[in-house]
Design a protein around this motif. Structure first.
Motif, mmCIF file in Angstrom:
data_model
loop_
_atom_site.group_PDB
_atom_site.id
_atom_site.type_symbol
_atom_site.label_atom_id
_atom_site.label_comp_id
_atom_site.label_asym_id
_atom_site.label_seq_id
_atom_site.Cartn_x
_atom_site.Cartn_y
_atom_site.Cartn_z
ATOM 1 N N MET A 1 0.834 -1.176 0.000
ATOM 2 C CA MET A 1 0.000 0.000 0.000
ATOM 3 C C MET A 1 0.881 1.241 0.000
ATOM 4 O O MET A 1 1.841 1.334 0.749
ATOM 5 N N THR A 2 0.534 2.207 -0.812
ATOM 6 C CA THR A 2 1.283 3.451 -0.919
ATOM 7 C C THR A 2 0.689 4.483 0.032
ATOM 8 O O THR A 2 -0.525 4.640 0.104
ATOM 9 N N THR A 3 1.546 5.156 0.755
ATOM 10 C CA THR A 3 1.097 6.226 1.631
ATOM 11 C C THR A 3 1.364 7.549 0.946
ATOM 12 O O THR A 3 2.465 7.783 0.446
ATOM 13 N N PHE A 4 0.358 8.400 0.918
ATOM 14 C CA PHE A 4 0.488 9.707 0.286
ATOM 15 C C PHE A 4 0.548 10.792 1.342
ATOM 16 O O PHE A 4 -0.250 10.792 2.274
ATOM 17 N N GLN A 5 1.499 11.665 1.200
ATOM 18 C CA GLN A 5 1.554 12.847 2.050
ATOM 19 C C GLN A 5 0.732 13.921 1.365
ATOM 20 O O GLN A 5 0.834 14.115 0.169
ATOM 21 N N THR A 6 -0.092 14.581 2.114
ATOM 22 C CA THR A 6 -0.936 15.607 1.516
ATOM 23 C C THR A 6 -0.813 16.912 2.291
ATOM 24 O O THR A 6 -0.584 16.895 3.494
ATOM 25 N N SER A 7 -0.974 17.982 1.590
ATOM 26 C CA SER A 7 -0.987 19.284 2.232
ATOM 27 C C SER A 7 -2.389 19.869 2.163
ATOM 28 O O SER A 7 -2.583 21.064 2.261
ATOM 29 N N ASN A 8 -3.376 18.987 1.976
ATOM 30 C CA ASN A 8 -4.775 19.391 1.948
ATOM 31 C C ASN A 8 -5.529 18.732 3.083
ATOM 32 O O ASN A 8 -5.125 17.697 3.611
ATOM 33 N N ILE A 9 -6.649 19.291 3.417
ATOM 34 C CA ILE A 9 -7.496 18.743 4.471
ATOM 35 C C ILE A 9 -8.201 17.482 3.976
ATOM 36 O O ILE A 9 -8.543 17.381 2.798
ATOM 37 N N SER A 10 -8.403 16.526 4.858
ATOM 38 C CA SER A 10 -9.067 15.279 4.482
ATOM 39 C C SER A 10 -10.588 15.445 4.533
ATOM 40 O O SER A 10 -11.114 16.319 5.242
ATOM 41 N N LEU A 11 -11.291 14.589 3.821
ATOM 42 C CA LEU A 11 -12.753 14.581 3.852
ATOM 43 C C LEU A 11 -13.249 14.285 5.266
ATOM 44 O O LEU A 11 -14.204 14.902 5.740
ATOM 45 N N GLU A 12 -12.595 13.360 5.938
ATOM 46 C CA GLU A 12 -12.992 13.014 7.308
ATOM 47 C C GLU A 12 -12.913 14.228 8.227
ATOM 48 O O GLU A 12 -13.843 14.522 8.985
ATOM 49 N N THR A 13 -11.821 14.962 8.151
ATOM 50 C CA THR A 13 -11.662 16.162 8.980
ATOM 51 C C THR A 13 -12.664 17.226 8.575
ATOM 52 O O THR A 13 -13.250 17.890 9.434
ATOM 53 N N ALA A 14 -12.888 17.395 7.290
ATOM 54 C CA ALA A 14 -13.856 18.381 6.805
ATOM 55 C C ALA A 14 -15.241 18.094 7.380
ATOM 56 O O ALA A 14 -15.914 19.000 7.891
ATOM 57 N N ASN A 15 -15.661 16.852 7.319
ATOM 58 C CA ASN A 15 -16.982 16.496 7.849
ATOM 59 C C ASN A 15 -17.058 16.693 9.354
ATOM 60 O O ASN A 15 -18.075 17.147 9.888
ATOM 61 N N ARG A 16 -15.988 16.389 10.064
ATOM 62 C CA ARG A 16 -15.960 16.580 11.518
ATOM 63 C C ARG A 16 -16.100 18.072 11.865
ATOM 64 O O ARG A 16 -16.855 18.442 12.772
ATOM 65 N N LEU A 17 -15.415 18.935 11.125
ATOM 66 C CA LEU A 17 -15.508 20.377 11.370
ATOM 67 C C LEU A 17 -16.915 20.894 11.092
ATOM 68 O O LEU A 17 -17.452 21.702 11.859
ATOM 69 N N ILE A 18 -17.494 20.433 10.007
ATOM 70 C CA ILE A 18 -18.855 20.860 9.670
ATOM 71 C C ILE A 18 -19.838 20.402 10.745
ATOM 72 O O ILE A 18 -20.725 21.162 11.152
ATOM 73 N N ASP A 19 -19.682 19.191 11.213
ATOM 74 C CA ASP A 19 -20.567 18.690 12.269
ATOM 75 C C ASP A 19 -20.414 19.507 13.552
ATOM 76 O O ASP A 19 -21.398 19.778 14.254
ATOM 77 N N ARG A 20 -19.198 19.928 13.861
ATOM 78 C CA ARG A 20 -18.986 20.801 15.028
ATOM 79 C C ARG A 20 -19.706 22.134 14.839
ATOM 80 O O ARG A 20 -20.320 22.658 15.771
ATOM 81 N N ALA A 21 -19.608 22.695 13.630
ATOM 82 C CA ALA A 21 -20.279 23.968 13.345
ATOM 83 C C ALA A 21 -21.785 23.825 13.496
ATOM 84 O O ALA A 21 -22.448 24.688 14.092
ATOM 85 N N ILE A 22 -22.338 22.743 12.987
ATOM 86 C CA ILE A 22 -23.782 22.515 13.110
ATOM 87 C C ILE A 22 -24.169 22.359 14.578
ATOM 88 O O ILE A 22 -25.188 22.903 15.019
ATOM 89 N N GLY A 23 -23.353 21.665 15.350
ATOM 90 C CA GLY A 23 -23.613 21.531 16.779
ATOM 91 C C GLY A 23 -23.661 22.877 17.475
ATOM 92 O O GLY A 23 -24.531 23.136 18.314
ATOM 93 N N GLU A 24 -22.722 23.756 17.144
ATOM 94 C CA GLU A 24 -22.712 25.102 17.728
ATOM 95 C C GLU A 24 -23.927 25.902 17.270
ATOM 96 O O GLU A 24 -24.521 26.644 18.051
ATOM 97 N N ALA A 25 -24.305 25.770 16.002
ATOM 98 C CA ALA A 25 -25.468 26.492 15.477
ATOM 99 C C ALA A 25 -26.747 26.064 16.191
ATOM 100 O O ALA A 25 -27.604 26.901 16.494
ATOM 101 N N LEU A 26 -26.867 24.783 16.462
ATOM 102 C CA LEU A 26 -28.056 24.276 17.152
ATOM 103 C C LEU A 26 -28.203 24.893 18.541
ATOM 104 O O LEU A 26 -29.319 25.160 18.984
ATOM 105 N N LYS A 27 -27.086 25.155 19.206
ATOM 106 C CA LYS A 27 -27.124 25.771 20.536
ATOM 107 C C LYS A 27 -27.769 27.154 20.481
ATOM 108 O O LYS A 27 -28.393 27.582 21.451
ATOM 109 N N GLY A 28 -27.587 27.855 19.365
ATOM 110 C CA GLY A 28 -28.145 29.196 19.217
ATOM 111 C C GLY A 28 -29.424 29.220 18.409
ATOM 112 O O GLY A 28 -29.931 30.280 18.070
ATOM 113 N N ASP A 29 -29.932 28.039 18.069
ATOM 114 C CA ASP A 29 -31.155 27.908 17.272
ATOM 115 C C ASP A 29 -30.997 28.581 15.900
ATOM 116 O O ASP A 29 -31.924 29.217 15.396
#
Length: 140
Positions: A1-29
């Motif tokens: 298996m080849t390992t790639f070094q990336t200087s971009n954000i991963s899809l997994e991290t992107a989704n986690r950040l978005i879910d955090r934002a939605i969680g914060e938004a829900l607190k403020g309705d």
């Protein structure tokens, strides 16, 4: 298996950040749209909350693109893109930019790997939600 070094954000991290934002938004309705772009401003992930209007979709992407392409938060970008400032009217470049709060850079080893954009609440709340969701903004 080849390992790639990336200087971009991963899809997994992107989704986690978005879910955090939605969680914060829900607190403020709030019903927001949150998006993440990579370091080149290319959309990686986007979520539109139920009951959010459609206009913030493009706004969230442009906030994130602004932060990623210029390497600093959209709110800071806005300070130098006002009339009489050094880069006034730059928002009209690169397919359109946003020069107000809600777009935050995401860094790895001090280099931009992407950005998070939040839109749909007030500008102040968009900024607050984005900053809380991004945490330190530093990723390993």
């Amino acid at each position: 298996m080849t390992t790639f070094q990336t200087s971009n954000i991963s899809l997994e991290t992107a989704n986690r950040l978005i879910d955090r934002a939605i969680g914060e938004a829900l607190k403020g309705d709030f019903a927001i749209v949150a998006s993440v772009v990579n370091k080149d401003g290319i959309l990686i992930a986007l979520k539109k909350m139920d009951h959010s209007v459609t206009g913030p979709v493009e706004v969230s992407i442009k906030k994130a693109r602004t932060a990623a392409l210029f390497g600093f938060n959209s709110q800071e970008f806005g300070k130098i893109a006002q009339p009489g400032q050094p880069i006034y009217s730059i928002e009209n470049t690169n397919g359109g930019m946003i020069s107000f709060g809600g777009g935050v850079t995401l860094l790895k080893d001090g280099k931009v790997i992407g950005a998070l954009g939040v839109a749909g609440a007030s500008v102040e709340d968009d900024e607050r939600i984005a900053l809380l969701a991004a945490g330190s903004g530093q990723f390993s």
